[in-house]
Enzyme design. Structure first.
Site, PDB file in Angstrom:
ATOM      1  N   ILE A 175      -3.215  -3.694   7.907  1.00 34.72           N
ATOM      2  CA  ILE A 175      -4.350  -4.102   7.167  1.00 34.72           C
ATOM      3  C   ILE A 175      -4.722  -2.855   6.177  1.00 34.72           C
ATOM      4  O   ILE A 175      -5.041  -1.790   6.439  1.00 34.72           O
ATOM      5  CB  ILE A 175      -5.516  -4.446   7.729  1.00 34.72           C
ATOM      6  N   THR A 176      -4.628  -3.082   4.820  1.00 38.89           N
ATOM      7  CA  THR A 176      -5.027  -1.992   3.899  1.00 38.89           C
ATOM      8  C   THR A 176      -5.668  -2.998   2.605  1.00 38.89           C
ATOM      9  O   THR A 176      -5.203  -3.949   2.346  1.00 38.89           O
ATOM     10  CB  THR A 176      -3.934  -1.185   3.508  1.00 38.89           C
ATOM     11  N   GLN A 194      -0.041   6.984   7.016  1.00 41.48           N
ATOM     12  CA  GLN A 194       0.008   5.642   7.725  1.00 41.48           C
ATOM     13  C   GLN A 194       1.072   4.865   7.573  1.00 41.48           C
ATOM     14  O   GLN A 194       2.402   5.466   6.512  1.00 41.48           O
ATOM     15  CB  GLN A 194      -1.345   4.873   7.354  1.00 41.48           C
ATOM     16  N   GLU A 285     -16.952   1.349   1.555  1.00 47.52           N
ATOM     17  CA  GLU A 285     -15.965   1.662   2.660  1.00 47.52           C
ATOM     18  C   GLU A 285     -16.762   1.547   4.062  1.00 47.52           C
ATOM     19  O   GLU A 285     -18.048   1.440   4.140  1.00 47.52           O
ATOM     20  CB  GLU A 285     -15.343   2.893   2.497  1.00 47.52           C
TER      21      GLU A 285
END
Length: 511
Positions: A175-176, A194, A285
């Site tokens: 997930i990004t 990542q 965020e």
């Protein structure tokens, strides 16, 4: 919404049917503007513990079979204390009243049980509708803008990206975030530290764009697995099978060899450019802030195909003040990974938790004092041992602060954690153990905007225990509380007569 034969962990539709039956879904048929309004509804639902908003008529949705409905707060929390973690619990096959500790233990057990290989299917509702090439126009879709100062409309906030290594041996789901920048273009975070960034780097080294797909409205267990900091070279599709206890159904994309969950709602297919970039951000965020200057060039994603089922549902995560999916999914899966690591190293750690109020920055680990005393170790040696194991690990990259508490403290109860820190952690270096030269994750605000940001940001283990707890099981104090200051017969009598005293029954849940 048809449940077919899939469990809540294996199908978003089944998940929503079960949650709706428990009063945890509100279907909104009024027209809702995806520009800020859908984000504001979702934010309010997170912060009040309200049911998930299923927005059936977002402005810009083209008819009953067009793209797409919006689901907010898919893994937020309920206001009901007993079922606070129900959405996460259902996502991994647990009952609605599962505790946070139950959830973490299930994640660890699934990892230790070994993978269950996925199975390929030839057809699925996902293939009912298909759009290719220049027929695609992302600007015409009801893609939400979740915060007023976000850099754009973020299509992908709770969808899994599918990529694989050039040799095809490692399939990674992650997930990004990604935001729309053109009719067929998006840009989003591709961090080389990542897994998605590591695989992108392999393709780039060959001078090639990365084949890519993104699935939205995936099986809840697949979303959870995609948010976990699993070890490199673990194929997430096989780990999803370990969570659900049955093989994950996957289906091949139309324009490349990637696979996505067959029970997805919408899938985008295309490439991640090896050379072309665009400015991405800012975005509200997980730390609860939005920094307007936080923009950076990121790779461009080009969409070559969209497939979707009739009347599809696109979940969104509107990150910000806790709790949202960045805390309920990401932080809790980090907890599971660090607990597993510490236990594999033989340390007497029984529980781990991230208080949501800490915005995924505090991680609390609980010590089994009987085993700790037998170790005949010192507070400093033990704290540094915990820190080195965690901070040097893959999940430890996202862990800046560890709080070490005794076994009389419930890590998932912030009230108890604050009590332990306030009364047992000395305000001097003797109880603050700064460990190693491990960099702090740059999204943590103080790492980028704090004092002395040019210097390495130390990671810390904070000891919230007294030295005596390392030496003897006989604590030199008695807790002054309902649970510890009275004989069992007195406590039982008080609880039994609580309503007779004139109190409401629910008041006793907080005793």
């Amino acid at each position: 919404m048809s449940t077919e034969t899939h469990s809540a962990a294996s199908s978003l539709r089944t998940f929503l049917e079960e949650c709706k039956a428990e009063g945890d879904v509100v279907e909104i048929d009024l027209e809702v503007d995806p520009y800020l309004e859908s984000g504001a509804i979702t934010r309010r639902a997170y912060e009040s513990g309200s049911p998930m908003p299923l927005i059936n008529n977002p402005k810009g949705k083209d008819g009953p079979d067009g793209l797409f409905r919006i689901l907010g707060a898919p893994v937020g929390v309920r206001s009901n204390r007993v079922e606070r973690y129900a959405r996460f619990a259902k996502s991994i096959g647990l009952p609605s009243n599962a505790s946070g500790h139950d959830i973490i233990q299930k994640l660890i057990a699934s990892k230790r049980a070994g993978p269950i290989p996925s199975v390929h299917v030839r057809d699925a509702p996902l293939k009912e509708h298909k759009i290719f090439g220049d027929e695609i126009d992302l600007f015409k879709l009801p893609v939400p803008q979740n915060h007023e100062r976000d850099g754009g409309r973020y299509f992908l906030t709770y969808g899994l990206h599918s990529v694989q290594t050039p040799d095809g041996k490692w399939v990674n789901w992650a997930i990004t975030r990604c935001m729309v920048i053109g009719k067929r273009q998006l840009t989003g975070l591709v961090d080389v530290n990542q897994d998605i960034g590591a695989i992108w780097s392999m393709w780039k080294a060959q001078g090639k764009d990365t084949p890519w797909a993104c699935a939205l409205g995936v099986p809840p267990a697949a979303a959870v697995a995609s948010g976990m900091p699993l070890p490199k070279f673990v194929n997430e599709p096989d780990y999803v099978g370990a969570i659900t206890g049955s093989p994950m159904q996957v289906i091949k994309c139309e324009t490349n060899d990637l696979v996505v969950p067959a029970q997805s709602e919408v899938v985008l297919e295309g490439t991640i450019s090896a050379t072309e970039t665009a400015i991405e951000g800012p975005m509200g965020e997980y730390h609860g802030f939005l920094f307007p200057a936080k923009k950076a060039p990121e790779p461009v994603f080009t969409v070559n195909a969209i497939t979707y089922r009739s009347n599809p549902i696109v979940p969104i995560s509107v990150a910000g003040r806790a709790p949202d999916e960045t805390h309920t999914v990401w932080a809790l899966t980090i907890c599971a990974e660090i607990l597993d690591l510490l236990q594999q190293h033989g340390l007497p750690i029984t529980q781990a938790w991230c208080p949501y109020e800490s915005q995924a920055i505090w991680y609390v680990v609980q010590v089994d004092r009987a085993r700790l005393v037998k170790m005949k170790t010192t507070p400093e040696k033990f704290c540094r041992q915990v820190g080195e194991i965690v901070f040097s690990s893959k999940p430890g990259r996202f862990v800046p602060k560890i709080f070490l508490v005794g076994d009389n403290i419930d890590p998932s109860d912030l009230h108890e954690v604050v009590w332990a820190e306030a009364t047992k952690s000395q305000p001097q270096d003797s109880d603050f153990f700064f460990v190693g030269d491990y960099p702090t994750y740059k999204l943590v605000p103080y790492a980028t905007y704090g004092l002395n940001i040019s210097e390495p940001q130390a990671k810390v283990v904070r000891l919230c225990m007294l030295p005596a707890e390392f030496k003897t099981l006989d604590r030199p104090w008695i807790e002054a509380s309902f649970r510890a200051s009275y004989p069992e017969e007195i406590k039982s009598k008080v609880l039994k007569n609580w309503q007779a005293y004139g109190y409401q029954q629910q008041d006793s849940a907080n005793i």
